[in-house]
Design an enzyme around this catalytic site. Structure first.
Site, short mmCIF file in Angstrom:
data_model
loop_
_atom_site.label_atom_id
_atom_site.label_comp_id
_atom_site.label_asym_id
_atom_site.label_seq_id
_atom_site.Cartn_x
_atom_site.Cartn_y
_atom_site.Cartn_z
N GLU A 6 -4.21 7.33 -3.93
CA GLU A 6 -4.88 6.77 -5.12
C GLU A 6 -6.35 7.19 -5.14
O GLU A 6 -6.96 7.27 -4.08
CB GLU A 6 -4.77 5.25 -5.10
CG GLU A 6 -3.35 4.77 -5.34
CD GLU A 6 -3.27 3.25 -5.37
OE1 GLU A 6 -4.23 2.59 -5.81
OE2 GLU A 6 -2.23 2.73 -4.94
N ARG A 16 0.85 -1.18 0.00
CA ARG A 16 0.00 0.00 0.00
C ARG A 16 0.89 1.24 0.00
O ARG A 16 1.94 1.25 0.68
CB ARG A 16 -0.92 0.03 1.24
CG ARG A 16 -2.12 -0.89 1.15
CD ARG A 16 -3.09 -0.45 0.03
NE ARG A 16 -4.28 -1.27 -0.09
CZ ARG A 16 -4.43 -2.28 -0.95
NH1 ARG A 16 -3.44 -2.61 -1.77
NH2 ARG A 16 -5.57 -2.93 -1.02
N HIS A 63 -1.30 0.18 -9.95
CA HIS A 63 -2.01 -0.73 -9.05
C HIS A 63 -2.57 -1.94 -9.80
O HIS A 63 -3.78 -2.13 -9.89
CB HIS A 63 -3.12 0.02 -8.29
CG HIS A 63 -3.55 -0.69 -7.03
ND1 HIS A 63 -3.99 -0.04 -5.90
CD2 HIS A 63 -3.61 -2.03 -6.71
CE1 HIS A 63 -4.31 -0.91 -4.97
NE2 HIS A 63 -4.08 -2.14 -5.44
#
Ligand code: DGY
Length: 322
Positions: free
Chosen positions: A270, A241, A288
């Site tokens: 994000e 993350r 991602h």
């Protein structure tokens, strides 16, 4: 029980067809992420929310006085975008989709490691502008990966899959740090060594790959000081993350050769990404895509469906988080 189910994003077609033919499902046909107020409003009409990492399931979303939500089936393994404590307080069950994306995400971590070390993005960018291989003994040289030392931070399923490929395939020495040490059998079978503290691992590794969950506990775990602890020749890989890295410090470290490079698949805010990252040459940036294979995305959908069906039928739920 006839539950009303909301899909907040589009899922793979076969999974949506499976759900459409059996349940009372509302699909997000625009596939645009729902806003916080749309999600909050939706809680009045649906028993089940099928969410993903692009939804912020905050206390505000969950606290509508007329909320009917009883189950949140998340499409994905990470769940820091869901306020799990607020769900617990409201007796809302939350599930995720572990296991099925382990290999795809491990593949991506290995790929980022190879890409950044061999300067794949820089080489391709250059190739696309010159249209020539321009072979020269000294042109855009990278770093060999085989035989180097890899440090894993976090030692869950994905880290273990990375360790297996790295030690067996790339003959790497693999160190790991996690809150709990693995048992001796796991360490022996995966050829990994435990490091009691992160800084020892950082100082000893040629590649550092992050595999810890996001959230408050790991926020900015990799900060300016820890980047200084890494070798100047080392590379940092993040498929976990974005919040785990202090991004501003990383950008500074990359520009000032405090570390040699980074391979990133996840970012702090994000879907927005700090534009300064795009000006850094020695970084590989992917959007991602850790679990983004056809096989895995289908399997994630069906894993979420099996959690949903277990809940609908009152059976034990495999991936229950609350
Ligand atoms: C996951 O499963 O957590 C992936 O990052 C996608 O959300």
């Amino acid at each position: 029980m006839s539950a009303k189910i909301l899909m907040t994003r589009q899922w793979p077609t076969a999974v949506e067809e499976y759900l459409r033919s059996r349940y009372d499902v509302t699909f997000n046909t625009s596939n645009v992420p729902m806003t916080e107020s749309e999600l909050r409003e939706a809680t009045r009409n649906f028993d089940v929310l099928c969410t993903s990492t692009s939804d912020q399931i905050t206390t505000h979303v969950l606290s509508h006085p007329e909320s009917k939500v009883q189950l949140i089936c998340n499409y994905g393994v990470g769940y820091e975008h869901i306020d799990v404590n607020a769900c617990k307080q409201r007796n809302i069950m939350v599930t995720n989709t572990p296991d099925v994306l382990t290999d795809a995400t491990a593949e991506l971590a290995i790929m980022l490691m190879l890409m950044v070390a061999r300067r794949a993005s820089e080489n391709e960018r250059n190739f696309r502008t010159t249209f020539s291989t321009d072979w020269r003994p000294t042109h855009l040289l990278g770093t060999q990966v085989t035989g180097k030392t890899l440090g894993l931070i976090g030692f869950g399923r994905i880290a273990k899959a990375v360790a297996m490929v790295a030690s067996n395939g790339l003959r790497m020495k693999v160190l790991y740090h996690s809150r709990r040490r693995a048992d001796a059998e796991t360490e022996t079978s995966l050829h990994v060594e435990y490091c009691q503290d992160i800084d020892t691992l950082l100082a000893a590794s040629d590649f550092v790959s992050l595999h810890c969950p996001g959230g408050k506990e790991t926020e900015k775990l990799i900060n300016a000081e820890r980047l200084q602890t890494m070798k100047r020749s080392a590379f940092l890989i993040n498929t976990a993350r974005g919040s785990v890295i202090d991004e501003a410090s990383l950008i500074n470290a990359l520009h000032n050769q405090i570390i040699a490079g980074a391979g990133l698949d996840v970012y702090c805010n994000e879907p927005t990404v700090n534009k300064q990252l795009f000006d850094v040459p020695n970084v590989v940036l992917l959007p991602h895509i850790g679990s983004a294979t056809t096989e895995t995305r289908h399997a994630m959908g069906m894993r979420a469906v099996s959690n949903l069906e277990a809940w609908l039928e009152g059976r034990e739920i495999l991936d229950r988080l609350t």
